[in-house]
Design a protein around this motif. Structure first.
Motif, mmCIF file in Angstrom:
data_model
loop_
_atom_site.group_PDB
_atom_site.id
_atom_site.type_symbol
_atom_site.label_atom_id
_atom_site.label_comp_id
_atom_site.label_asym_id
_atom_site.label_seq_id
_atom_site.Cartn_x
_atom_site.Cartn_y
_atom_site.Cartn_z
ATOM 1 N N GLN A 57 0.825 -1.206 0.000
ATOM 2 C CA GLN A 57 0.000 0.000 0.000
ATOM 3 C C GLN A 57 0.860 1.257 0.000
ATOM 4 O O GLN A 57 0.583 2.224 -0.697
ATOM 5 N N ARG A 81 -3.475 9.402 4.313
ATOM 6 C CA ARG A 81 -4.559 9.075 3.389
ATOM 7 C C ARG A 81 -4.725 7.576 3.156
ATOM 8 O O ARG A 81 -5.820 7.113 2.858
ATOM 9 N N ILE A 82 -3.609 6.847 3.216
ATOM 10 C CA ILE A 82 -3.653 5.445 2.800
ATOM 11 C C ILE A 82 -3.481 4.486 3.986
ATOM 12 O O ILE A 82 -4.263 3.563 4.160
ATOM 13 N N PRO A 88 -6.115 5.153 7.531
ATOM 14 C CA PRO A 88 -7.510 4.697 7.387
ATOM 15 C C PRO A 88 -7.637 3.180 7.356
ATOM 16 O O PRO A 88 -8.627 2.630 7.835
ATOM 17 N N GLN A 89 -6.625 2.496 6.798
ATOM 18 C CA GLN A 89 -6.718 1.036 6.729
ATOM 19 C C GLN A 89 -6.276 0.376 8.024
ATOM 20 O O GLN A 89 -6.545 -0.801 8.251
ATOM 21 N N ARG A 91 -16.729 -0.345 6.119
ATOM 22 C CA ARG A 91 -17.678 -0.411 5.008
ATOM 23 C C ARG A 91 -17.064 -1.033 3.761
ATOM 24 O O ARG A 91 -17.776 -1.612 2.963
ATOM 25 N N SER A 92 -15.727 -0.941 3.601
ATOM 26 C CA SER A 92 -15.127 -1.562 2.416
ATOM 27 C C SER A 92 -15.065 -3.071 2.561
ATOM 28 O O SER A 92 -14.745 -3.777 1.629
ATOM 29 N N LEU A 93 -15.384 -3.578 3.765
ATOM 30 C CA LEU A 93 -15.339 -5.019 3.981
ATOM 31 C C LEU A 93 -16.723 -5.655 3.845
ATOM 32 O O LEU A 93 -16.872 -6.857 3.961
ATOM 33 N N LEU A 94 -17.738 -4.819 3.617
ATOM 34 C CA LEU A 94 -19.100 -5.334 3.508
ATOM 35 C C LEU A 94 -19.256 -6.149 2.231
ATOM 36 O O LEU A 94 -18.472 -6.047 1.308
ATOM 37 N N GLN A 95 -20.296 -6.953 2.196
ATOM 38 C CA GLN A 95 -20.582 -7.703 0.982
ATOM 39 C C GLN A 95 -21.088 -6.752 -0.094
ATOM 40 O O GLN A 95 -21.603 -5.684 0.188
ATOM 41 N N ALA A 96 -20.931 -7.207 -1.337
ATOM 42 C CA ALA A 96 -21.260 -6.349 -2.480
ATOM 43 C C ALA A 96 -22.707 -5.863 -2.454
ATOM 44 O O ALA A 96 -23.005 -4.731 -2.772
ATOM 45 N N ARG A 122 -23.155 6.761 6.667
ATOM 46 C CA ARG A 122 -21.735 7.073 6.752
ATOM 47 C C ARG A 122 -21.554 8.150 7.793
ATOM 48 O O ARG A 122 -22.326 9.091 7.868
ATOM 49 N N ARG A 172 -18.436 11.272 5.984
ATOM 50 C CA ARG A 172 -18.498 11.825 4.646
ATOM 51 C C ARG A 172 -19.927 11.801 4.155
ATOM 52 O O ARG A 172 -20.685 10.911 4.467
ATOM 53 N N SER A 211 -20.756 12.086 0.736
ATOM 54 C CA SER A 211 -20.921 11.462 -0.589
ATOM 55 C C SER A 211 -20.726 9.957 -0.533
ATOM 56 O O SER A 211 -20.053 9.458 0.325
#
Lengths: 254, 306
Positions: free
Chosen positions: B191, B208-209, B212-213, B289-294, B301, B304, B306
């Motif tokens: 990363q 930024r990278i 957050p992770q 939220r990036s780990l949620l299912q599609a 949120r 943010r 948007s």
């Protein structure tokens, strides 16, 4: 012939006692697609990573468009550049990694606009328009709001290429872009790279895909033991290699 | 006859050569249901025995629940927890980055800080800060080798409140540093390389990278620390600050209603813990939220729009 874009002049690098690059000389012309092939440990990925100063070199020099990478030359001394200036050089030399390295906490669109907005200072709305165009080009216009982990390997690598393109690079470095992919997904990534090559992008590609090297690349450099053993058009290096080591390597991969 | 066997019978009727379609019957789990019922009965009778027990002094609890002294103690405990945790997180981040530095001196300084502040009781640290004036009667700041010096009486700077903030905050920084370091190390080195290759500086890629992770790893133990601090902050009573617990103690030392007043304090501690837990799970969902299912809808949120 025009001025070369990338010039490697007697580039050397060691990890402790291990010499990984031994006085490499190589030039890449603008618009050229050069592939680096060779057995693992031959130094091809290291050579690629030196072009954007992800790895330091110990001897020789690398210039891109006449600009010394990572250093400022005063007489015979080369002073390492401060971080900000190195970052500025890297901004126009894009890189695509074997493991994609997409930013996992960002959607596809956020991945692509991140660097243009944060590094180049492009207004966000403008960056989004540009990014949508590029994602359309790599066939992912319907995945803007998706997170990387929900995509297949091939889709992730195409996002990574889109992220690289969003910086409007003059040169793209590909570090084994298809090695982490399932066999049936390799084609979609190579198709995107082929289209870039046809569009005149300057590319250096470390690869094990001999068919890609043969069909798309202008030149192929075969590396072994930290040296470029031979370099020339694929019709020579791949079809009629002059060196025994090249022949041995090619007989193993084909 | 019940459903499964009738299905079998029908299948047998239609075609003798074909295997019958199966009807699946989930396991009944009578044991679990019985255990749950037993638990409810035990819990219920336990609560009933407490609520109906006059010795707990429930009317006194009600009388003091919103007492002014209790309220001001709750206020002190709350803001002290927030302030010390903010100091802890900021300091912990700096220390974590220092500890991972390739410069030996910087990482040794950070690790020595951790060694000292984790190795001594926080109660001792509190008392030390409170008595700083005995060691350094005046505090001076200025530029060495010049006459530009500013000096001040230690006791005017190190008030009990300041001593509490310093003592708890500096200690918390040491613990938070290890939590944040483990979070930063959990982020794949690729990363950072990707961020670098896109022309980001180290600071920008960290902010930024990487951070957050690292958050999904950092948040749960930080929630733990915050809830722990809520109660650790009651140590400030040794330097004459009236936090929630100390306020309750002051009251029961006069009226001898020890248990009811401790219950009052516990009710407020539990309320604060509930709020903190709710905040924690919201922050966790935000960073997860990036780990949620599609197909899972993004419910909300936090930061943010948007």
């Amino acid at each position: 012939m025009s001025e070369p874009m990338v010039v490697f002049d007697r580039v050397s690098k060691s990890y402790g006692a291990l010499e990984v690059l031994k006085e490499i000389n190589l030039e890449v012309a603008p618009g050229e697609v050069l592939s680096l092939i060779g057995p693992s440990g031959s130094g091809k990925s290291t050579l690629l990573r030196c072009v954007n100063h992800l790895e330091r070199i110990d001897g020789g020099s690398i210039t891109v468009d006449g600009e010394l990478i990572g250093y400022r030359q005063v007489g015979n001394l080369a002073y390492e550049l401060p971080e900000k200036l190195i970052a500025k050089q890297r901004a126009r030399i894009a890189m695509v990694f074997q493991n994609f390295n997409l930013f996992g906490h960002m959607t596809v669109l956020e991945n692509v606009i991140e660097a243009p907005v944060q590094v180049l200072g492009v207004p966000k709305a403008h960056a989004i328009e540009h990014a949508k165009g590029i994602l359309d080009q790599v066939g992912l216009a319907d995945k803007l709001e998706t997170y990387p982990r929900m995509l297949s390997g091939g889709q992730q690598q195409r996002v990574a290429i889109a992220r690289a393109l969003a910086m409007k690079p003059k040169l793209i470095l590909f570090d084994e872009p298809t090695s982490a992919l399932d066999p049936e997904l390799v084609g979609e990534v190579l198709d995107v790279m082929r289209a870039l090559a046809e569009g005149g992008m300057t590319m250096m590609v470390v690869t094990h895909e001999m068919a890609f090297a043969r069909d798309v690349c202008n030149r192929v450099a075969f590396m072994d033991g930290g040296k470029i053993v031979e370099c020339g058009p694929p019709s020579e290096v791949l079809a009629n290699p002059t060196h025994e080591r090249t022949r041995t390597f090619l007989s193993k991969v084909n | 006859m019940d459903a499964p066997s009738s299905t079998l019978a029908q299948a047998n009727d239609t075609d003798a050569g074909q295997k019958p379609m199966l009807t699946y019957v989930p396991i009944r789990g009578y044991g679990r249901k019985a255990a749950a019922a037993a638990l409810l009965i035990i819990l219920g009778s336990f609560l009933f025995s407490i609520a109906g027990n006059d010795n707990f002094g429930w009317p006194v609890v009600g009388q003091y629940l919103f007492d002014d002294r209790i309220m001001s103690g709750l206020l002190l405990t709350s803001w002290l927890t927030v302030v010390t945790m903010v100091i802890g997180v900021v300091l912990g981040t700096i220390l974590a980055i220092m500890a991972m530095s390739s410069n030996g001196v910087i990482s040794v300084v950070a690790n020595s800080y951790l060694w000292f502040f984790r190795g001594t009781p926080v109660l001792v640290q509190l008392i030390f800060w409170y008595n700083l004036a005995a060691l350094f009667p005046d505090l001076s700041i200025g530029i060495p080798f010049t006459s530009l010096w500013y000096s001040v009486d230690t006791n005017t700077v190190i008030t009990p409140v300041m001593a509490a903030i310093l003592g708890l905050g500096l200690n918390e920084g040491a613990y938070m540093s290890e939590i944040i370091r483990s979070g930063l190390m959990s982020v794949d080195s690729g990363q950072r390389q990707a961020a670098k290759s896109l022309g980001m500086t180290n600071g920008k890629s960290l902010w930024r990278i990487v951070i957050p992770q690292a958050m999904p790893i950092i948040i749960p133990p930080t929630g733990n620390q915050t809830i722990g601090m809520l109660k650790t902050s009651s140590l400030v009573s040794v330097i004459a600050l009236s936090d929630l617990l100390y306020s309750a103690q002051t009251i029961y030392s006069r009226n001898f209603q020890t248990i009811p007043l401790l219950i009052v304090a516990c009710i407020w501690y539990l309320s604060a813990t509930s709020i903190l837990t709710a905040i924690q799970s919201r922050i966790e969902r935000h960073y997860g939220r990036s780990l949620l299912q599609a197909d899972a809808p993004v419910r909300w949120r936090l930061f943010r729009s948007s």
